[in-house]
Design a protein around this motif. Structure first.
Motif, mmCIF file in Angstrom:
data_model
loop_
_atom_site.group_PDB
_atom_site.id
_atom_site.type_symbol
_atom_site.label_atom_id
_atom_site.label_comp_id
_atom_site.label_asym_id
_atom_site.label_seq_id
_atom_site.Cartn_x
_atom_site.Cartn_y
_atom_site.Cartn_z
ATOM 1 N N GLY A 249 0.830 -1.187 0.000
ATOM 2 C CA GLY A 249 0.000 0.000 0.000
ATOM 3 C C GLY A 249 0.865 1.237 0.000
ATOM 4 O O GLY A 249 2.101 1.157 -0.095
ATOM 5 N N PRO A 250 0.263 2.415 0.098
ATOM 6 C CA PRO A 250 1.038 3.652 0.142
ATOM 7 C C PRO A 250 2.028 3.646 1.298
ATOM 8 O O PRO A 250 1.755 3.109 2.372
ATOM 9 C CB PRO A 250 -0.045 4.729 0.342
ATOM 10 C CG PRO A 250 -1.308 4.110 -0.165
ATOM 11 C CD PRO A 250 -1.189 2.656 0.159
ATOM 12 N N ASN A 251 3.193 4.223 1.052
ATOM 13 C CA ASN A 251 4.230 4.376 2.067
ATOM 14 C C ASN A 251 4.844 3.060 2.531
ATOM 15 O O ASN A 251 5.421 2.979 3.617
ATOM 16 C CB ASN A 251 3.705 5.149 3.275
ATOM 17 C CG ASN A 251 3.178 6.520 2.885
ATOM 18 O OD1 ASN A 251 3.803 7.242 2.125
ATOM 19 N ND2 ASN A 251 2.000 6.869 3.392
ATOM 20 N N THR A 252 4.713 2.019 1.739
ATOM 21 C CA THR A 252 5.461 0.787 2.005
ATOM 22 C C THR A 252 6.627 0.717 1.021
ATOM 23 O O THR A 252 6.625 1.372 -0.013
ATOM 24 C CB THR A 252 4.575 -0.463 1.850
ATOM 25 O OG1 THR A 252 4.029 -0.496 0.519
ATOM 26 C CG2 THR A 252 3.433 -0.451 2.849
ATOM 27 N N GLU A 253 7.627 -0.066 1.358
ATOM 28 C CA GLU A 253 8.828 -0.171 0.523
ATOM 29 C C GLU A 253 9.136 -1.642 0.237
ATOM 30 O O GLU A 253 10.091 -2.198 0.776
ATOM 31 C CB GLU A 253 10.009 0.508 1.213
ATOM 32 C CG GLU A 253 9.843 2.005 1.362
ATOM 33 C CD GLU A 253 11.024 2.633 2.080
ATOM 34 O OE1 GLU A 253 11.974 3.066 1.403
ATOM 35 O OE2 GLU A 253 10.992 2.675 3.327
ATOM 36 N N PRO A 254 8.347 -2.287 -0.610
ATOM 37 C CA PRO A 254 8.585 -3.693 -0.929
ATOM 38 C C PRO A 254 9.620 -3.865 -2.049
ATOM 39 O O PRO A 254 9.685 -3.073 -2.988
ATOM 40 C CB PRO A 254 7.208 -4.171 -1.395
ATOM 41 C CG PRO A 254 6.580 -2.952 -1.991
ATOM 42 C CD PRO A 254 7.120 -1.773 -1.242
ATOM 43 N N TYR A 255 10.423 -4.922 -1.932
ATOM 44 C CA TYR A 255 11.429 -5.249 -2.939
ATOM 45 C C TYR A 255 11.199 -6.653 -3.476
ATOM 46 O O TYR A 255 10.468 -7.454 -2.876
ATOM 47 C CB TYR A 255 12.833 -5.083 -2.350
ATOM 48 C CG TYR A 255 13.208 -3.626 -2.201
ATOM 49 C CD1 TYR A 255 13.939 -2.967 -3.181
ATOM 50 C CD2 TYR A 255 12.765 -2.883 -1.114
ATOM 51 C CE1 TYR A 255 14.249 -1.623 -3.073
ATOM 52 C CE2 TYR A 255 13.073 -1.533 -0.999
ATOM 53 C CZ TYR A 255 13.813 -0.910 -1.986
ATOM 54 O OH TYR A 255 14.108 0.421 -1.889
ATOM 55 N N VAL A 256 11.803 -6.941 -4.617
ATOM 56 C CA VAL A 256 11.513 -8.159 -5.370
ATOM 57 C C VAL A 256 12.814 -8.816 -5.826
ATOM 58 O O VAL A 256 13.752 -8.124 -6.234
ATOM 59 C CB VAL A 256 10.662 -7.845 -6.628
ATOM 60 C CG1 VAL A 256 10.262 -9.120 -7.348
ATOM 61 C CG2 VAL A 256 9.439 -7.012 -6.272
ATOM 62 N N GLN A 257 12.852 -10.152 -5.785
ATOM 63 C CA GLN A 257 13.911 -10.940 -6.406
ATOM 64 C C GLN A 257 13.263 -12.087 -7.173
ATOM 65 O O GLN A 257 12.137 -12.506 -6.857
ATOM 66 C CB GLN A 257 14.878 -11.494 -5.362
ATOM 67 C CG GLN A 257 15.805 -10.448 -4.761
ATOM 68 C CD GLN A 257 16.990 -10.143 -5.658
ATOM 69 O OE1 GLN A 257 17.981 -10.860 -5.699
ATOM 70 N NE2 GLN A 257 16.881 -9.053 -6.393
ATOM 71 N N ILE A 258 13.981 -12.633 -8.163
ATOM 72 C CA ILE A 258 13.439 -13.689 -9.020
ATOM 73 C C ILE A 258 14.479 -14.788 -9.177
ATOM 74 O O ILE A 258 15.662 -14.502 -9.414
ATOM 75 C CB ILE A 258 13.070 -13.140 -10.410
ATOM 76 C CG1 ILE A 258 12.090 -11.976 -10.276
ATOM 77 C CG2 ILE A 258 12.457 -14.227 -11.279
ATOM 78 C CD1 ILE A 258 11.795 -11.274 -11.589
ATOM 79 N N ASP A 259 14.044 -16.050 -9.070
ATOM 80 C CA ASP A 259 14.985 -17.151 -9.262
ATOM 81 C C ASP A 259 14.945 -17.655 -10.705
ATOM 82 O O ASP A 259 14.217 -17.124 -11.559
ATOM 83 C CB ASP A 259 14.736 -18.272 -8.258
ATOM 84 C CG ASP A 259 13.407 -19.000 -8.448
ATOM 85 O OD1 ASP A 259 12.784 -18.875 -9.521
ATOM 86 O OD2 ASP A 259 12.984 -19.717 -7.514
#
Length: 327
Positions: A249-259
């Motif tokens: 949601g707003p003001n969250t800081e999610p990050y992503v990785q992929i295998d």
């Protein structure tokens, strides 16, 4: 009326007194306040010893007598290089810190400012080969360095608070330009930027994108945080599909990785979790704690060591780096 001789003498005496007063003030000047303490129970975050605004200082040997994974505060982005070292962005101290897998500190660079080796609240980092890319968030730029720390330049264009950066298999660099609500792709040297998306919640729009990752297939996965979804683009920047992530949601800081199988590993700071998804969005596994059983507290940055089956996670609120052993 005083003579010109007396006036000149008086001016010399006043100048001498002013210099003496300035020197006295400098000698008695109090040091600045210490860095703010972390949450209760978290390791205290001393300012990094090696990084400086003068240039990079990266050593082969770890700094002796330093606790593992220490000396940072409020960290976000993390990336793994070909030697298994972890490159961490120390948000509060405006630094790039380099650690080995055991937590030994090998130096880095930083210091608040806008010079080549300075940073301001950096959030995103990516590495491919000898290239290190940094999303220097509140300097509004993305910069490129070598693994030895040599500055190579920055991307042109008007970035606004970029928080994510990733390198595609073809060497192109993808950027989550958070404040401009768009994705950007550049060549390896950060030249020739191209832009995709605009603010909104439509199928080809973004709202505060943060993390970004590129699969071996060339598909680009963007953490479209305020829209609570992952936007999937093809290698040419065309929006292809969306994966909902309810906890964002707003003001969250999610990050992503992929295998290599194109399974996704995402952080969910609002839900205090790390989640594994398949490429269609089916949840495969959810972690609420690290391997020692300690619960996550605002997990943000994430780095995948597929060779050793380890997922490294930045616990931002606890000032720790923890790992998850993958099956």
């Amino acid at each position: 009326m005083p003579s010109s001789h007396h006036c000149a003498a008086a001016r010399r005496m006043l100048a001498a007194a002013a210099v003496a007063l300035l020197l006295c003030c400098r000698k008695s000047e109090a040091p600045g306040p210490p860095a703010p303490a972390g949450p209760a129970g978290a390791p205290q975050a001393a300012a990094p010893a090696a990084p400086s605004a003068e240039g990079a200082s990266i050593r082969e040997a770890a700094e002796p007598n330093r606790p593992p994974f220490s000396g940072f505060h409020g960290a976000r982005g993390i990336a793994l290089d070909g030697r298994g070292r972890l490159w961490l962005l120390d948000f509060e101290h405006a630094a790039v810190n380099v650690y080995d897998a055991g937590g030994g500190f090998h130096g880095g660079w930083g210091g608040k400012g806008d010079g080549p080796y300075q940073l301001k609240d950096p959030c995103g980092i990516a590495i491919r080969g000898d290239d290190v890319y940094v999303a220097d968030t509140w300097n509004g730029r993305v910069t490129r360095f070598t693994l030895a720390g040599a500055f190579q330049g920055k991307a042109p264009g008007d970035f606004y608070g970029p928080r994510g950066v990733a390198v595609a298999p073809d060497g192109r660099v993808w950027i989550a330009d958070t404040g401009n609500d768009r994705a950007v792709v550049c060549e390896r040297d950060l030249s020739s930027p191209k832009y995709f998306g605009k603010k909104g919640d439509g199928p080809d729009q973004l709202s505060s994108p943060v993390g970004i990752a590129v699969a071996l297939s060339g598909r680009v996965y963007v953490a479209d945080s305020a829209n609570r979804r992952i936007q999937v683009l093809d290698a040419d920047g065309r929006f292809r599909s969306r994966i909902p992530v309810k906890g964002w949601g707003p003001n969250t800081e999610p990050y992503v990785q992929i295998d290599g199988k194109e399974n996704l590993y995402v952080t969910d700071p609002g839900e205090q979790a790390v989640v594994e998804l398949d490429r269609n969005g089916k949840e495969l596994k959810r972690w609420a704690a690290d391997d020692s059983g300690k619960k996550f507290s605002r997990p943000t940055g994430i780095a995948l060591d597929e060779k050793n089956g380890v997922l490294w996670v930045v616990n931002t609120d606890l000032d720790t780096i923890v790992k998850l052993k993958l099956p």
